[in-house]
Motif scaffolding. Structure first.
Motif, mmCIF file in Angstrom:
data_model
loop_
_atom_site.group_PDB
_atom_site.id
_atom_site.type_symbol
_atom_site.label_atom_id
_atom_site.label_comp_id
_atom_site.label_asym_id
_atom_site.label_seq_id
_atom_site.Cartn_x
_atom_site.Cartn_y
_atom_site.Cartn_z
ATOM 1 N N HIS A 1 -89.208 -41.939 -11.318
ATOM 2 C CA HIS A 1 -88.090 -41.752 -12.232
ATOM 3 C C HIS A 1 -87.857 -40.259 -12.399
ATOM 4 O O HIS A 1 -88.817 -39.490 -12.434
ATOM 5 N N PRO A 2 -86.612 -39.834 -12.496
ATOM 6 C CA PRO A 2 -86.373 -38.396 -12.607
ATOM 7 C C PRO A 2 -87.036 -37.764 -13.822
ATOM 8 O O PRO A 2 -87.528 -36.637 -13.727
ATOM 9 N N ASP A 3 -87.093 -38.488 -14.939
ATOM 10 C CA ASP A 3 -87.736 -37.921 -16.122
ATOM 11 C C ASP A 3 -89.233 -37.755 -15.894
ATOM 12 O O ASP A 3 -89.831 -36.750 -16.290
ATOM 13 N N THR A 4 -89.844 -38.780 -15.258
ATOM 14 C CA THR A 4 -91.269 -38.689 -14.955
ATOM 15 C C THR A 4 -91.529 -37.479 -14.067
ATOM 16 O O THR A 4 -92.480 -36.723 -14.278
ATOM 17 N N ARG B 1 -89.823 -34.754 -13.800
ATOM 18 C CA ARG B 1 -89.690 -33.482 -14.533
ATOM 19 C C ARG B 1 -90.849 -33.251 -15.487
ATOM 20 O O ARG B 1 -91.351 -32.134 -15.613
#
Lengths: 327, 801
Positions: free
Chosen positions: B156-159, B161
């Motif tokens: 996931h992009p948040d993970t 980052r």
């Protein structure tokens, strides 16, 4: 793109095997589709429902125009757990008269405030709303959002400060309290959890008001400095606020009093150019003061060139604002 | 046969009239078997609106509607089954020693699939265009704010980052060198040293002196290309152990070679597929992102995607070189230039990139399009800890233009001449020498351009409209006061080189295929908005008479066409397409010519119809093809150039383009706010191939130049980038853009260029900042030595009521 979705992608197939040229979707099965996720969004229809929704879910974030909030969300700086949309609360999207004042809904858009009928009532606020950004921003951005965001460059803020507007804040259980807008902007009083700015009470002064803004470009831009100036003939007051030069709008009270004493309120109301210039310099020196001279009597520090230019800009804006208000 | 050709001719007309009519649907009104070209009398002919095609007409770009409607798939829209998201950890310091990197906290996070650092780069440690001095990931030292240190792939992009942020890096912060003037004495910031290139140009007599002398100091800011689509890409591992990188690269073959070297793979096993290019005025993609993606895809075996944030984009890609220039112009009493002395110091940032080429352009064009008998120009490109600089439209030439035009204004003031008159006395023409000793052999109609902008009528003052409607500096709701506004008129002449300089092997290969009534162009030239794919369609339409031309997508399996810059694709790739189309034409006409016993030169193709000079033969392309497919591949390679020698001498450039701009600007002299009212442009274009596109390119270039003149500056404080966002970094909006009037396009064909055309995009960018500065000088009387012009520099000292 869907970077703000809140559903974790679970499928992580090894595409070395699945590198499917047979899917008919083009090379390596590339598509432009990405799954979208849902988000908890409440759309209350009244101010009290909105307050109740915020009280029920303290992590929820109220959103009106979203011109600042959603930019932060898109930039990944903010991941609100839930949103309470204020766009459907019709009671705060208009305005009404209330004993010599206008009661403005916090959901009034900047575009609405820029229209001629509004400008006839509160010309300063209308000018600030028109200068606040490109049409897309003005169509979405709201008065309440401008106040709550309290950005130093918020264009309506110096006007509200000069008008000495009052905020009517809705709290849980139908509670209402009033605070001067300057208290919120200066951080003297804050919004409590679950509270929302519902209305802004602004005096109707029936006199010229000006808002002037200096930006770095011809197109819409953030103010490098702005000056709001209102005349209050009933109280024989000139009120002036300088925006964008500090964290909150600044009021040069002494300069206001001095210039109000010069004006012939019952006559022409004009001032000689030298007085206008002196007022501008007075305002600028009050808002961007010289460094305090050292105690030991040594050479006082001088302002850096950028600050001197800012002071010159404020002086020119204040002079022009007063000149236009009195002309 | 004549009848059949007539039927098809009739169809072509019907198709044009009805636009999207299906093929084979009726022959509107001309089916009576008449052999004349015009329909029989009495048949109503709808007013014919010929769809534009061929050279010299305004064929619209094929992707215009998709981009307008928002359906164009950009690189950030790419998606693949099971993709992972990447994030790059970037240095928060402009200069620091890396004591340790602990990736464990990131690798242990749920959802994280791989973390890579410098130790995971299997191939060459360094990469870079020209000089391989840049590590994929910083190893011992970070050299600029935003330098990649590690990359993470997660589900996931948040993970991704969060994981990138969880990597623990211990830094020992070092004193950053951010003033290029101190780079010479500072300790080496890189094993290669701090001096990237030094060109001491000597031309004529260095001891010559003039009767009049003016000096000036100029400082040009850091313009960012600010591409509207930030960097994005998707890397997909291949079953053979290779990797495919889908990205909006503007130089796919170089990117492929960099990637293959970094991954330790053969170039054949790395493929760069160009996709979704939103437009570019510089090297669009940051190699750091592509290399991270490729490494992560190889490591995880999954497709990996990254769509950079605006902040990342500002930090990572190459900017325009901030430049300090010190000039001394000598002239005689008549205003004829005698000697130009210049010192040019370009801030290359932490890595060399294409700074050497930018410096060569700056030094070579340091005197501008003027005849200068003697010149002493010293140029340096130095390494600092500032954000990286590299290719950006008009690099080198733009910085010196702002300076030499400032000098010309100063000299005119000193001599009491009109600025345009002084320029006119010195303009260069074909046959004159550049300070590099190269003779200008291409058309150089500089005097004609200057005359055209000078003679164009000045914009009128808005006296007849109500004062409330005047658009004053500061904008419609700004604080502008008519009494404080002064209007200034300024001139600037600019020049830029085209194609790679100094012995670069310029070559492009194109393939043209014709099948049925459709032609396809295959060429690895990336369409960056420069109009190449429209031009390629026009060339094929012109040469083969085929209306429907497609331009295939670009990937590195095709032969290289070079980076999309310096007008390369208009010239080199356009030339290659023309040659290939001509070869197809010969293949098509040869059998016919043979059959009728005439040479192919006597046959012509227009509107899909082949006719002979005497009108005896008339057939169609489709019929002549007879179901066959014709293919041809050709190359275009302009004449070679040579590197500048140690005295800065050499025939380094293939061709030059010139431009004259007159700027009219209003300045509020109390606030220092500037509004450019009008830019009048005259440009040397060789030949107009697509009038609308040409106009759009010039308008875009002038607007970008206006940004450099008034607002675009990526500011740094001791190497830290401040405000890396589009709020802090102001770009010109529609209200800032002035009226742009193109008063003259000089069509003197350049005999060595295909079609005689010159690329047009760069020279307005080079010239317009100087023109704006000149106008502000005229309005305020202030020197204006710094771009972008700050409001405090445009405040006039004395305000008369």
């Amino acid at each position: 793109m869907c970077q703000s979705c809140h559903v974790r992608a679970v499928s992580t197939y090894r595409t070395a095997e699945r590198n499917s040229r047979d899917t008919g979707e083009g090379a390596a099965g590339l598509t432009t589709h990405a799954p979208q996720a849902s988000q908890t969004v409440t759309l209350p229809a009244s101010l009290d429902e909105a307050v109740a929704a915020l009280t029920a879910m303290p992590t929820a974030v109220p959103v009106a125009g979203g011109t600042d909030l959603m930019a932060a969300v898109n930039a990944g700086l903010l991941r609100p757990a839930a949103l309470v949309g204020l766009g459907r609360i019709s009671e705060i999207r208009g305005w009404q008269y209330q004993d010599g004042h206008a009661l403005l809904g916090a959901g009034l858009t900047l575009a609405r405030m820029g229209r001629p009928d509004f400008a006839a009532l509160i010309p300063g606020l209308a000018a600030a709303a028109r200068a606040a950004g490109p049409p897309q921003i003005r169509n979405a951005g709201t008065l309440g959002g401008n106040i709550v965001t309290s950005a130093p460059t918020g264009d309506t803020l110096p006007v509200l400060a000069a008008l000495e507007a009052t905020l009517i804040i809705a709290g849980p259980g139908g509670a209402r309290r009033e605070i001067p807008v300057s208290h919120l902007l200066a951080g003297r009083e804050m919004l409590h959890p679950g509270e929302l700015v519902g209305f802004v009470r602004v005096p109707l002064l029936h006199a010229p008001q000006t808002f002037l803004k200096a930006t770095g470009r011809t197109g819409p831009g953030r103010a490098t400095a702005s000056v709001a100036l209102v005349l209050d003939p009933a109280r024989r007051n000139v009120r002036c606020a300088v925006g964008a030069v500090a964290a909150m709008p600044l009021r040069p009270l002494e300069a206001e009093q001095w210039v109000a004493s010069l004006i012939d309120w019952d006559g022409e109301r004009g001032l000689v150019p030298e007085a206008l210039t002196a007022f501008g310099d007075y305002v600028a020196a009050a808002c961007i003061p010289d460094p305090v001279p050292p105690q030991d009597g040594s050479e006082p520090a001088t302002l850096p060139p950028a600050a001197l230019h800012l002071r010159r800009t404020v002086a020119a804006l204040a002079r022009r604002a007063l000149g236009r208000a009195l002309s | 046969m004549r009848e059949r050709s007539e039927r098809i001719r009739g169809w072509v007309r019907a198709e044009r009239v009805r636009g999207r009519a299906k093929r084979g649907v009726g022959m509107n009104g001309t089916t009576d078997g008449a052999v004349t070209v015009t329909p029989a009398a009495g048949v109503p002919v709808p007013p014919e609106e010929p769809s534009p095609h061929g050279l010299g007409v305004s064929l619209p770009p094929a992707d215009a509607s998709a981009k307008t409607e928002g359906t164009f798939p950009y690189a950030a829209d790419l998606w693949a089954e099971g993709l992972l998201w990447a994030a790059v950890l970037r240095s928060p310091h402009p200069r620091a020693r890396i004591v340790s990197i602990d990736t464990k906290p990131a690798a242990e996070m749920e959802g994280v699939r791989a973390v890579v650092t410098h130790g995971d780069v299997p191939g060459d440690a360094g990469h870079g265009r020209g000089v391989a001095d840049r590590p994929v990931f910083a190893k011992d030292e970070v050299r600029h704010h935003g330098e990649p240190i590690a990359a993470v792939a997660a589900d996931h992009p948040d993970t991704a980052r969060l994981a990138a942020a969880a990597i623990a890096v211990e830094y020992e912060v070092l004193e950053a060198v951010t003033d290029p003037q101190l780079a010479f004495e500072a300790e080496p910031l890189h094993p290669d040293g701090n001096l990237i290139r030094h060109i001491p140009l000597r031309f004529g007599d260095p001891e010559a002196v003039g009767e009049v002398m003016v000096e000036g100091f100029y400082r040009i800011g850091r313009q960012d290309p600010a591409p509207i689509g930030a960097e994005a890409g998707l890397a997909v591992p291949r079953p053979d152990g290779g990797v495919e990188i889908y990205t909006a690269s503007t130089d796919p073959h170089t990117d492929r070679d960099l990637a293959a070297a970094s991954f330790g793979l053969d170039p054949e096993r790395v493929k760069v597929v160009v996709t979704g290019v939103p437009g570019a005025t510089a090297d669009r993609e940051d190699p750091g992102i592509q290399l991270s993606l490729g490494l992560l895809a190889l490591r995880t075996g999954c497709p990996v995607k990254l769509a950079a944030t605006r902040e990342e984009s500002f930090l990572a890609h190459a900017h325009r070189h901030p430049t300090l220039l010190r000039y001394r112009h000598h002239a005689d009493a008549e205003g004829k230039l005698v000697k130009v002395e210049a010192q040019i110091l370009m801030d290359a940032g932490a890595y060399a990139d294409t700074s050497g080429e930018a410096l060569a352009a700056a030094v070579s064009f340091a005197c501008g399009p003027y005849v200068v008998p003697h010149a002493v120009v010293e140029g340096w490109a130095v390494r600092t800890n500032n954000p990286p600089s590299g290719h950006m439209r008009g690099e080198g030439a733009m910085q010196v233009c702002a300076a030499y035009e400032g000098q010309m204004d100063k000299l005119a003031a000193q001599l009491g001449l009109e600025p345009d008159e002084l320029r006119m006395r010195n303009v260069m023409a074909t046959g004159d020498l550049l300070p590099t000793g190269q003779t200008v052999t291409c058309p150089a109609p500089v005097a004609e351009l200057l005359r055209a902008v000078k003679e164009a009528p000045l914009p009128e003052l808005p006296k007849d409209t109500p004062e409330a409607e005047w658009l004053l500096p500061g904008g419609p709701e700004g604080a502008g006061e008519p009494g404080a506004v002064r209007r200034g008129v300024g001139y600037a002449l600019g020049m830029v080189h085209m194609l790679g300089a100094e012995g670069t092997d310029e070559v492009s290969t194109a393939t043209v295929k014709v099948s049925g009534s459709v032609a396809t162009v295959i060429c690895a030239a990336v369409e960056t908005g420069s109009g190449f794919s429209t031009l390629a369609r026009q060339i094929v339409q012109e040469t083969l008479g085929v209306e429907e031309v497609h331009v295939a997508g670009v990937d590195t399996d095709q032969p290289p066409a070079g980076p999309a810059c310096h007008g390369r694709h208009t010239w080199v790739s356009g030339g290659a397409v023309e040659r290939a189309a001509k070869m197809v034409r010969t293949q098509l006409l040869q059998p016919l010519a043979h059959k009728f016993g005439m040479s192919t030169e006597l046959l012509s193709i227009t509107d899909g119809k082949i006719t002979s000079y005497d009108g005896v033969l008339s057939t169609t392309v489709a019929e002549a093809l007879d179901g066959k497919e014709l293919w041809a591949t050709a190359q275009c390679r302009p004449h070679p150039t040579e590197p500048l020698d140690e005295g800065g001498q050499g025939d380094a450039f293939v061709g030059l383009a010139f431009c004259a701009i007159r700027c009219v600007a209003d300045v509020d002299i109390e606030l220092g706010t500037i509004r450019v009212v009008e830019m009048t442009v005259a440009q040397d274009v060789g030949r107009v191939l697509n009038p609308v596109q040409l106009q759009a390119r010039i308008e875009a270039g002038v607007t970008q130049g206006l940004g450099a003149a008034l607002m675009e500056n990526l500011r740094t404080t001791r190497g830290q980038v401040r405000h890396p966002d589009l709020t802090g970094y102001a770009l010109p909006t529609a209200l800032d853009a002035p009226d742009i009037r193109i008063v003259k396009l000089v069509e003197e064909r350049d005999v060595v260029a295909p079609f005689g055309a010159k690329p047009v995009s760069a020279v307005p960018v080079v010239t317009s900042p100087a023109a704006v500065a000149s106008a502000v000088r005229a309005a305020t009387g202030r020197p204006i030595g710094r771009l972008p012009i700050r409001p405090q520099a445009a405040v006039a000292q004395t305000v008369q009521p």
